[in-house]
Design an enzyme around this catalytic site. Structure first.
Site, PDB file in Angstrom:
ATOM      1  N   LYS A 132       0.755  -1.261  -0.014  1.00 12.04           N
ATOM      2  CA  LYS A 132      -0.221  -0.126   0.300  1.00 12.04           C
ATOM      3  C   LYS A 132       1.064   1.093   0.643  1.00 12.04           C
ATOM      4  CE  LYS A 132      -2.180   2.607   2.644  1.00 12.04           C
ATOM      5  NZ  LYS A 132      -1.833   3.890   2.002  1.00 12.04           N
ATOM      6  N   GLY A 154       7.348   5.195   8.118  1.00 16.05           N
ATOM      7  CA  GLY A 154       6.490   6.554   7.789  1.00 16.05           C
ATOM      8  C   GLY A 154       6.276   7.034   9.140  1.00 16.05           C
ATOM      9  N   SER A 155       5.722   7.852  10.302  1.00 17.57           N
ATOM     10  CA  SER A 155       5.334   9.276  11.018  1.00 17.57           C
ATOM     11  C   SER A 155       5.238   7.561  12.093  1.00 17.57           C
ATOM     12  CB  SER A 155       4.068   9.837  11.561  1.00 17.57           C
ATOM     13  OG  SER A 155       3.144   9.007  11.336  1.00 17.57           O
ATOM     14  N   THR A 156       5.706   8.439  12.879  1.00 21.39           N
ATOM     15  CA  THR A 156       5.914   7.998  14.356  1.00 21.39           C
ATOM     16  C   THR A 156       4.695   7.493  14.798  1.00 21.39           C
ATOM     17  OG1 THR A 156       8.250   8.071  15.447  1.00 21.39           O
ATOM     18  CG2 THR A 156       6.475   7.277  17.142  1.00 21.39           C
ATOM     19  N   VAL A 167       1.882   7.549  13.351  1.00 20.92           N
ATOM     20  CA  VAL A 167       1.277   5.855  13.048  1.00 20.92           C
ATOM     21  C   VAL A 167       1.476   4.775  13.601  1.00 20.92           C
ATOM     22  CG1 VAL A 167       0.063   5.153  10.681  1.00 20.92           C
ATOM     23  CG2 VAL A 167       0.041   7.578  10.713  1.00 20.92           C
ATOM     24  N   GLY A 168       2.494   4.967  13.325  1.00 22.11           N
ATOM     25  CA  GLY A 168       3.891   3.476  13.763  1.00 22.11           C
ATOM     26  C   GLY A 168       3.191   2.691  15.271  1.00 22.11           C
ATOM     27  N   GLU A 225      10.101   1.574  10.616  1.00 22.35           N
ATOM     28  CA  GLU A 225      11.599   2.376  10.363  1.00 22.35           C
ATOM     29  C   GLU A 225      10.124   3.857  10.581  1.00 22.35           C
ATOM     30  OE1 GLU A 225      12.881   5.193   8.517  1.00 22.35           O
ATOM     31  OE2 GLU A 225      13.054   4.447   6.807  1.00 22.35           O
ATOM     32  N   CYS A 227      13.618  11.203   6.629  1.00 22.67           N
ATOM     33  CA  CYS A 227      13.751  10.525   8.214  1.00 22.67           C
ATOM     34  C   CYS A 227      15.137  10.635   8.571  1.00 22.67           C
ATOM     35  CB  CYS A 227      13.152   8.663   8.558  1.00 22.67           C
ATOM     36  SG  CYS A 227      13.481   7.800   7.204  1.00 22.67           S
TER      37      CYS A 227
END
Ligand code: NDP
Length: 460
Positions: A161, A214-216, A218-219, A236, A270
């Site tokens: 995705k 992606g972002s922390t 959403v992680g 990551e 990042c």
């Protein structure tokens, strides 16, 4: 970020350099995601049962097909992300190298033999099954390849995705993979919003693992969602890396390299070394050198061969980056940016910045660098580690022993001495602390796409 666009009836893919429409794509829904997982599930037995030599051959053929489409993919990436064409070519070259590198893996998935009594014991590496890959918009095809290549090499099938802002190269990749002989259903690309399709992928009971970049924020939600089905997860995430410059360093080299270590990809990286820590005695000289280097950066049309920095990805990202010019720290240096349509933002250096200022603590993901003075080695270590992140970083010094001490003292997954390189196909990449867990690239990435199985054969 991208959700408002995705929630409309069509996904409108823009060129950030012009704001022109690049494509209109019908977004997938959860039912289409489920269908993609079903295709990946159905194709898994045949893919994993290919002999190692044949799976390796398929990946080499895929690398060769990607090479034939190198310029086409680079152009698509440059237009969709707004990145300089030279950078885009380099990224697609890395994609090809990544598939070549992991084409060696099917025949090298080694196990151990372990002494036991009463028989023989050994381990084998088994694939996981269907792996879900969720990728961001900053390096769309490169980051996807870091996940695709080891996943496929180990015998998994995948559902990818991509971010709705930048789906173009992933969609083209799926076609190229099919044309290159990757069997139907082994690679499935689903374009839809993270909040719907992405979430479904994370929660799907037939998906064995999620590999996310992606972002922390959403992680965190992915780790929590995946816990319901005990999925394997690699994350990551964000970074706030330090570029530590001691007074004894080659200041010319450090200052000429520092700008692109923050402003590369317009700062949407990042690994961006967005905290430049400079020893007090060198600050004045370093700032003079830095100013020349920042003013020399060519910001403009991504398709112009001379361009070094393009626009930001979206109007929303530009507003988010602009919010860091909040008066907490003075603007010491500012380059130029076109005054034209497109999400432009000039390369900007804030100095001096207090370690508690917002620009020194939060991931900006745009072309703003914070220069933070330090006193001595202990102060540099303290400041470098004073962050929730730990992804990347650099140390510039002519003192070899100090360089070695610093590389061990800084809490980060990747660190370079007298260089700002973070990522190579052959070496592990990933974060400490809230920059994530798991490693991509290098020989160890295969561990994240396989399970170890211990086998015992009684001979008594
Ligand atoms: P996100 O983390 O939101 O997006 C990354 C990917 O995750 C996209 O494909 C996104 O889908 C998807 N996603 C979003 N929500 C969910 C969810 N609930 N479940 C599953 N998948 C989901 O990053 P943004 O694009 O919003 O960027 C925001 C900030 O994140 C940046 O400003 C930057 O600070 C940081 N970032 C860090 C990156 C890195 O390389 N470490 C990369 C990108 C961003 P979609 O967008 O298609 O809806």
């Amino acid at each position: 970020m991208a959700t408002p666009i995705a929630s409309r009836s069509m996904i409108t893919v823009l060129e950030p350099a012009t704001e022109a429409v690049l494509a209109e794509i019908a977004p997938a829904d959860e039912a289409q995601l489920d269908a993609a997982v079903a295709r990946a599930t159905a194709s898994y037995p045949a893919w994993r049962e290919l002999t190692p030599a044949v799976r390796a051959l398929r990946l080499r053929e895929l690398a060769a097909a990607l090479e034939q489409h190198h310029e086409e993919l680079a152009l698509l990436e440059a237009r969709n992300v707004g990145k300089p064409i030279g950078d885009a070519r380099g990224e697609i070259a890395m994609v090809i190298d990544t598939f070549r590198y992991y084409a060696g893996a099917p025949e090298r998935l080694l196990g151990d033999t372990i002494p036991v009594s009463g028989g023989q014991a050994w381990t084998v590496r088994e694939p996981l099954g269907v792996v879900g890959l969720i990728t961001p918009w900053n390096f769309p095809m490169a980051i996807a390849s870091w996940k695709l290549a080891p996943a496929l090499a180990a015998g998994n099938t995948v559902v990818l995705k991509p971010a709705v802002l930048t789906p173009m190269t992933a969609l083209r990749f799926e076609q190229i993979a099919t044309e290159a002989g990757i069997p139907e259903g082994v690679v499935n690309v689903v374009v839809g919003a993270g909040s719907t399709v992405g979430r479904r992928l994370v929660e799907h009971p037939d998906v064995a693992k999620i590999a996310f970049t992606g972002s922390t924020e959403v992680g965190r939600s992915i780790a929590a969602g995946a816990a319901q089905t005990i999925k394997r997860v690699t994350l990551e995430l964000g970074g706030k890396s330090a570029n530590v410059i001691f007074a004894d360093a080659d200041l010319e080299a450090a200052a000429s390299a520092a700008p692109m270590a923050v402003f590369g990809n317009a700062g949407q990286d990042c690994c961006a070394r967005s905290r430049i820590l400079v020893q007090h005695a060198a600050v004045e000289r370093f700032m003079e050198l830095l100013e020349n280097a920042v003013r020399a950066i060519v910001v403009g049309d991504p398709l112009d061969e001379r361009t070094q920095m393009g626009p930001l990805i979206s109007a929303e990202q530009r507003a988010s980056v602009g919010s860091f010019l909040d008066g907490q720290a003075p603007v010491a240096i500012q380059g130029s940016a076109p005054d034209a349509p497109g999400y432009w933002f000039p390369p900007t250096v804030l100095a001096p910045v207090r370690p508690d200022a917002r620009a020194a603590r939060e991931e900006i993901f745009g072309p703003i660098a914070a220069v933070i003075p330090f006193t001595d080695e202990a102060d540099a270590v303290r400041l470098a580690n004073d962050t929730i992140y730990g992804l990347s970083g650099s140390v510039w010094t002519r003192d070899g022993a100090r360089a070695l001490r610093m590389t061990r003292a800084i809490e980060t997954g990747v660190i370079s001495v007298n260089s700002n390189i973070s990522v190579r196909v052959t070496t592990p990449f990933g974060g400490f602390k809230q920059s994530g867990y798991g490693r991509e690239l290098g020989p160890h990435a295969l561990d994240a796409y396989t399970e170890s199985k211990a086998i015992y054969y009684a001979t008594g």
